[in-house]
Design an enzyme around this catalytic site. Structure first.
Site: not given
Ligand code: 5GP
Ligand code: ZN
Length: 119
Positions: A32-33, A88, A97, A101, A103
């Site tokens: 994760d970024i 999520n 996103v 996915h 986590h």
């Molecule tokens: P969500 O809230 O959708 O479950 O989490 C999306 C996750 O994707 C977040 O933890 C965010 O930090 C990660 N993320 C968003 N854009 C990028 C990216 O371009 N690269 C990586 N490695 N992670 C990303």
């Protein structure tokens, strides 16, 4: 969001770089970024499935494989004594996103409690 402008589809093609943890024909895992724990990576199907709410019976084998590799990847990344998987989903789940996915969070010490107190 459709597959064309999906961030994670662009990570799958390599158009957006990522720090990969695992890749095979169907799955990709990458750090994760914005890590929220010492170990924090995401595991995605390469296929653009918007969320867990959109899963269909035809995805069973794919999702079984996805869940099946999490433990070995977490251990390899240094979370040897357990980990947490979060998926999520949708508005209520605060999914940002819209490409399915999970986590995987962990590290050496126990994580904080499941959910913070209401805002
Ligand atoms: P969500 O809230 O959708 O479950 O989490 C999306 C996750 O994707 C977040 O933890 C965010 O930090 C990660 N993320 C968003 N854009 C990028 C990216 O371009 N690269 C990586 N490695 N992670 C990303
Ligand atoms: Zn996608």
């Amino acid at each position: 969001m459709n597959a064309e402008n999906c961030i994670f589809c662009r990570i799958v093609t390599g158009e957006i770089p990522s720090r990969k943890v695992h890749e095979d024909d169907d799955l990709l895992a990458f750090h994760d970024i914005n890590p929220l724990a010492p170990v924090h990576f995401l595991v995605i199907p390469k296929l653009h499935i918007p969320s867990m709410a959109g899963l269909e019976p035809r995805h069973e084998q794919l999702m079984g494989r996805l869940m099946g590799i999490v433990g070995s990847l977490a251990a390899r990344e240094g979370s040897v004594d357990g980990f947490r998987v979060i998926c999520n989903t949708g508005r209520i789940g605060r999914q940002d996103v819209h490409h399915l996915h999970v986590h995987v969070l962990g590290g050496q010490s126990p994580l904080p409690g499941m959910i913070a107190r209401p805002e």
